[in-house]
Design a protein around this motif. Structure first.
Motif, PDB file in Angstrom:
ATOM      1  N   PRO A  58     100.585 -28.664 -52.032  1.00 23.98           N
ATOM      2  CA  PRO A  58     101.356 -29.806 -51.437  1.00 23.98           C
ATOM      3  C   PRO A  58     100.401 -30.985 -50.738  1.00 23.98           C
ATOM      4  O   PRO A  58     101.099 -31.880 -50.093  1.00 23.98           O
ATOM      5  CB  PRO A  58     102.068 -29.133 -50.491  1.00 23.98           C
ATOM      6  N   ASP A  67     106.567 -35.372 -57.437  1.00 17.79           N
ATOM      7  CA  ASP A  67     106.402 -35.485 -55.939  1.00 17.79           C
ATOM      8  C   ASP A  67     107.305 -36.567 -55.309  1.00 17.79           C
ATOM      9  O   ASP A  67     107.712 -37.498 -55.900  1.00 17.79           O
ATOM     10  CB  ASP A  67     104.966 -36.236 -55.679  1.00 17.79           C
ATOM     11  N   LEU A 115     106.217 -32.285 -49.966  1.00 18.76           N
ATOM     12  CA  LEU A 115     106.837 -33.573 -50.747  1.00 18.76           C
ATOM     13  C   LEU A 115     106.845 -33.089 -52.141  1.00 18.76           C
ATOM     14  O   LEU A 115     107.561 -33.810 -52.949  1.00 18.76           O
ATOM     15  CB  LEU A 115     106.285 -34.750 -50.571  1.00 18.76           C
ATOM     16  N   ASP A 125     107.642 -27.078 -54.885  1.00 19.62           N
ATOM     17  CA  ASP A 125     107.053 -26.319 -53.582  1.00 19.62           C
ATOM     18  C   ASP A 125     108.378 -26.492 -52.375  1.00 19.62           C
ATOM     19  O   ASP A 125     108.779 -25.429 -51.698  1.00 19.62           O
ATOM     20  CB  ASP A 125     105.999 -27.252 -52.595  1.00 19.62           C
ATOM     21  N   ARG A 167     110.556 -23.866 -50.443  1.00 20.24           N
ATOM     22  CA  ARG A 167     110.624 -23.685 -48.926  1.00 20.24           C
ATOM     23  C   ARG A 167     111.911 -23.931 -48.589  1.00 20.24           C
ATOM     24  O   ARG A 167     112.343 -23.577 -47.459  1.00 20.24           O
ATOM     25  CB  ARG A 167     109.702 -24.837 -48.600  1.00 20.24           C
TER      26      ARG A 167
END
Lengths: 134, 140, 207, 503
Positions: D68, D132, D191, D195, D199
């Motif tokens: 990330p 992203d 961001l 990922d 999370r």
């Protein structure tokens, strides 16, 4: 300290930022003058920048710029502690967002100048009226 | 125009320092606050101040519109070229580590060059926008 | 902690001023004054950004918000009009929208990490943080562990880790610049001619 | 070369844009832009082929930094399909441009037009490949700012107000998206989309309680802000107000290009957020996102189709029809089933071809008639038979007549409805198609069954330089109505990937 008190102290500046954001948002959607709308858009965006930066701050933290070499020499001598740095990423994101904001503002103002030349007014309702009459 | 003698003299004195400060912010961004964007804005502010005090024609002679317009493109192309150079040297796009003999120096060079690209484009765009607005006259 | 109390006082003062400025701008009809106050708002915002440990952003906001954008707005006013029309009858719809949006956001803040909390989610992840990655564990620029070895971590992220965003940002500026040229630059051969024959019949009459 | 394909696809048009600015000469700039658009299309086809054969999709790390910390590009089947669609339409629409903009834009501005066009293309492509969230915002703004500038080039002064209205609404939408990204970042610290999806599922300690991040009020509000922001950008009813004027008064090429791509990319963003980042579980089971979206979609389809019937400006009529078609796509998404999603994605693809083709046909009419008012179209079917034939074929696709691409997408949507046993919705969809029959018929009647006005000399058929690109898009509409391997095949794959059936 009570739970509510904690919440208020921990979140009050987010609430103020939200208040600023909403003032800007209100100006954009409620005002009929085109320049005023862009002013509102600016307020709205600056407040969003403040929201981002607030989340990077650490109490007692400092700017994420490293001190120069002499500091590290002192560090070893006096066994002082390393500073805590606030988070750098929100700053990076907002630097980009500010640029996007000014780009949008410039284009919008150029449009307003042209609209004034074509319609003789920058009031939304008068423009609408001219379009309907035609 | 004589009424503004003080203004003109002060401006003349100030502009070199504004431009110098712009260059300082441009090349000192790695160490303190600042960088290409801020430098570009400050540099453009110097030219704009010149235009405001000495007239748009004078500013156009200092920074001809056609050259400024080309500089807009040049800045972005410098940035892109740095990225592509990374690709040609076997890295990914915008990978600066491969640009020099060791990764650390490559990073420094890469950052310096792309910031310069940003600075050129930003200064050129700001000056162009100033010319565009100032070149229009009021209509009723 | 007298220092922290003083800082707290400054923050509260700044926030109060920001709020007052925003409301004044919203109510003001004099566009010229509203633009100047927007510059003031920017400047106050930049002040707070300094307290939030973001000097790079504060610097930029001061240069852009209080400088360039104020200048552009004044130039626009010079070419258009200086005063907004008196408001027509009050319309409740925008106010309702804004209140609903604002309440939703306040509701969203309730589960946020508290302001200044060092255990906030963004401080815990990713590990190692950008700060450690750039200059190594102890922050010494001479440390061999650092990946970029620049004192200003913000510049390191801006130009390298997220250099592609900055590339995009430069493109945004170029896009706006070309857009302004398209809109405002006078063509040499076309001098303010009447509207050319239009593609549609419902265009307006002469202004 | 092959490993760099995702980034080459973006930087080729991006670098060509400042080059056009350096050239400052209309023929050279347009030629460069055309060459770049077609080669981007070729790269997109190649990339789609690779992406479909790579399980999990292709990843590219910008600057060599791993997520990330750095920005990552990610191309799966859906992204690949979008790239092919956008670059293909950009190439065809730009082939239409050199002749079409002669009348509409002063010659001295043509190289600037080429610059903005390429930037808009870059922005739209960039949104589709990025993995992203903040990078998505940056490219969204590149595409939006260039779109505002392109729309303002229209000949009528109403193009200026349309561009301004779009700018204000678009910026509000983008700011909403920015707020949502900020809130999500605040709760996850990342961001990167993949990922973040991970999370969001983790548990955290929150004020002495243990909760899943998904269930926090902050994420809930972020979801709401994203939905509203993207709905503005994709012109979902009732947030579509910017669209009709923007499409009606922009130059013909710009309308053709944007109508076919800009709202589709926003639908893509919705898919990315709802399925990839938030996940089906959260969006459709924890939240009643499906019910809300379905209701708005259905109301939108009827309200916009009805408004379209009463328009006298045909470009505006088609613009309202676009709002209705966005409703169909949203409807497909709201089922959250494989057939529904496939239908939604295929409709995105097919509608882009249909609307792109129809707006280019409108461009041919503008080129010869100088007007798109219904009354000026009398007898034009006899004067410009090829143009009107293309237009009508497109109209049939809009209605959903078999053999056209529009039929395929409606088929999948209807079967998704029947799969759930919601036959009243199927009836509503058929009824809404009738509304399309009405507005298409109004034009057909005027164009074919009324006497052409006596003009001297009589109106001629549009030049080949305009007819060929129009024909290409309309022809594609028929091709993809008969041959569905690519469109439905890829859309089905994309739908399965989004629903998480295959890795």
């Amino acid at each position: 300290m009570s739970h509510e008190m904690n919440t208020v102290l921990g979140l009050y500046n987010y609430w103020i930022v939200i208040f600023l954001m909403m003032t800007g948002f209100y100006v954009v959607i409620a005002k009929g003058n085109l320049v005023k709308k862009i002013i509102g858009l600016n307020l709205f965006q600056i407040s969003v920048f403040l929201l981002y930066l607030s989340m990077g701050k650490i109490n007692g933290g400092t700017t994420p710029i490293y001190p120069d070499k002499s500091f590290f020499a002192d560090l070893q001598d006096q066994s002082s502690t390393m500073p805590v740095y606030s988070h750098p990423l929100p700053s990076v994101l907002i630097l980009t967002a500010i640029v996007v904001g000014i780009a949008t503002t410039a284009l919008a103002l150029a449009l307003i100048v042209r609209i004034h030349e074509a319609y003789g007014t920058i009031e939304e309702d008068e423009i609408l009226l001219q379009d309907q009459e035609a | 125009m004589n009424h503004y003698a003080i203004l003109r003299i002060v401006t003349k004195l100030l502009i070199p320092y504004i431009l110098l400060f712009g260059l300082y912010v441009q090349f000192h961004g790695d160490f303190g606050p600042g960088g290409g964007f801020q430098a570009g804005v400050i540099f453009a502010a110097g030219i704009i101040l010149y235009g405001l005090v000495f007239g748009i024609g004078a500013a156009r002679r200092v920074a001809p519109a056609s050259i400024v317009e080309r500089l807009i493109a040049v800045g972005l192309l410098i940035y892109a070229a740095t990225g592509i150079a990374g690709m040609l040297k076997g890295g990914n796009f915008l990978e600066y580590g491969v640009l020099a003999h060791d990764a650390g120096h490559g990073q420094h060079w890469g950052i310096l060059i792309v910031e310069l690209g940003v600075g050129i484009t930003v200064a050129a765009v700001m000056i162009t926008i100033f010319f565009a607005f100032a070149g229009r006259e009021r209509t009723e | 902690m007298a220092d922290s109390n003083a800082a707290q006082l400054i923050v509260i003062l700044l926030l109060a001023l920001l709020g007052a400025t925003a409301i004044t701008i919203a109510r003001m009809r004099q566009l010229w004054a509203a633009v100047m106050l927007t510059g003031v708002f920017s400047f106050l915002g930049a002040g707070w950004m300094l307290i939030l440990d973001a000097p790079d952003v504060a610097f930029t906001e001061a240069a852009v918000g209080a400088g360039i954008s104020t200048f552009l707005m004044l130039a626009t006013l010079g070419l258009t009009s200086r005063e907004a029309k008196p408001p027509a009858a009050f319309k409740p719809a925008p106010l309702v929208v804004v209140i609903v949006t604002g309440c939703a956001l306040v509701y969203g803040t309730l589960d946020m990490p508290y302001y200044g909390d060092p255990d906030g989610h963004i401080h815990a992840y990713p590990d190692p943080s950008y700060i450690v990655k750039t200059n190594g564990d102890n922050g010494d620029p001479n440390d061999s562990e650092g990946e970029i070895k620049l004192p200003n971590v913000v510049t390191a992220i801006l130009a390298s880790y997220r250099g592609y965003d900055t590339f995009g940002e430069t493109t945004v500026i170029l896009t706006a610049g070309v857009g302004v040229i398209l809109l405002l630059r006078r063509e040499r051969r076309t001098t303010e001619q009447p509207e050319p024959p239009s593609a549609d019949a419902d265009r307006g009459g002469p202004a | 070369m092959q490993q760099h394909l995702p980034i080459l696809l973006i930087i080729t048009p991006l670098v060509a844009a400042p080059l056009c600015l350096l050239l400052r000469q209309r023929i050279a700039a347009l030629a460069l832009a055309l060459a770049v658009c077609w080669s981007t299309f070729a790269m997109a086809l190649w990339l789609l082929e690779i992406a479909r054969n790579t399980p999990g999709g292709i990843t590219y790390q910008l600057g060599g930094w791993a997520a990330p910390w750095g920005i990552e590009y990610h191309v799966d089947t859906l992204a690949g399909l979008m790239l092919v669609l956008i670059s293909g339409i950009a190439a065809i629409a730009l082939s239409f441009a050199p002749r079409s903009i002669q009348d509409e834009i002063p010659a001295g501005q043509h190289y600037l037009f080429a610059t903005e066009y390429l930037l808009c293309l870059t922005g739209l492509l960039g949104i589709c490949v990025t993995g992203d969230l903040f990078n998505l915002f940056v490219f969204l703004e590149i595409s939006s700012l260039s779109a505002y500038a392109l729309i303002s080039l229209g000949r009528s002064r109403r193009a200026l107000t349309a561009a301004f209205q779009y700018l204000v609404m678009g910026t509000i939408g983008a700011t909403f998206i920015l707020i949502a990204i900020g809130l999500m970042y605040m709760m996850t610290g990342t961001l990167n989309m993949a990922d973040m999806a991970e999370r969001l599922k983790r548990t955290i300690e929150l004020r002495e309680q243990t909760v899943v991040v998904h269930q926090t009020r902050t994420i809930l509000v972020a979801f709401a802000f994203l939905s509203v922001g993207i709905s503005i950008k994709m012109a979902l009813f009732p947030l579509h107000l910017w669209l009709p004027n923007a499409y009606a008064y922009a130059p013909s090429v710009v309308t053709g290009f944007l109508a076919a791509t800009a709202t589709k990319v926003s639908v893509y963003m919705l898919l990315r957020f709802v399925f990839t980042v938030f996940g089906v579980q959260f969006s459709f089971q924890t939240l009643p996102f499906d019910v809300g979206l379905m209701a708005l979609a259905l109301i939108g389809i009827f309200a916009a189709s009805t408004t379209a019937i009463f328009q006298t400006n045909i470009k505006r009529m088609l613009a309202y029809s676009s709002v209705a078609q966005v409703g169909y796509m949203a409807l497909g998404i709201s089922f959250a089933s494989e057939n529904g999603l496939t239908g939604g994605i295929v409709h995105m693809f097919n509608h882009a071809l249909i609307k792109g083709g129809m707006f280019l046909a409108m461009g041919c009419l503008v080129f010869r008639l100088g007007s798109v008012e219904l009354t000026d179209l009398r007898g034009v079917g006899r004067r410009m038979p090829l143009t009107m034939f293309a237009w009508v074929l497109g109209g049939l696709g809009l209605i959903g007549v078999p053999v056209t691409a529009g039929f395929i997408s409606k088929w999948y949507l209807i079967s998704a409805v029947l799969e759930r046993g919601w036959w009243p919705i199927a009836v509503l969809m058929l009824l809404s198609s009738l509304l399309a029959v009405i507005y298409i018929w109004r034009v057909v009647e005027v164009a074919y069954f009324q006497e052409p006005p006596e003009t001297d000399p009589p109106v001629q058929e549009a030049p080949l330089a305009l007819l060929i690109p129009t024909g290409l898009l309309i022809g594609a509409n028929i091709v993809f109505g008969l041959w569905t391997t690519l469109s439905v095949g890829a859309a089905g794959e994309a739908a399965r990937q989004l629903l998480g059936a295959s890795p």
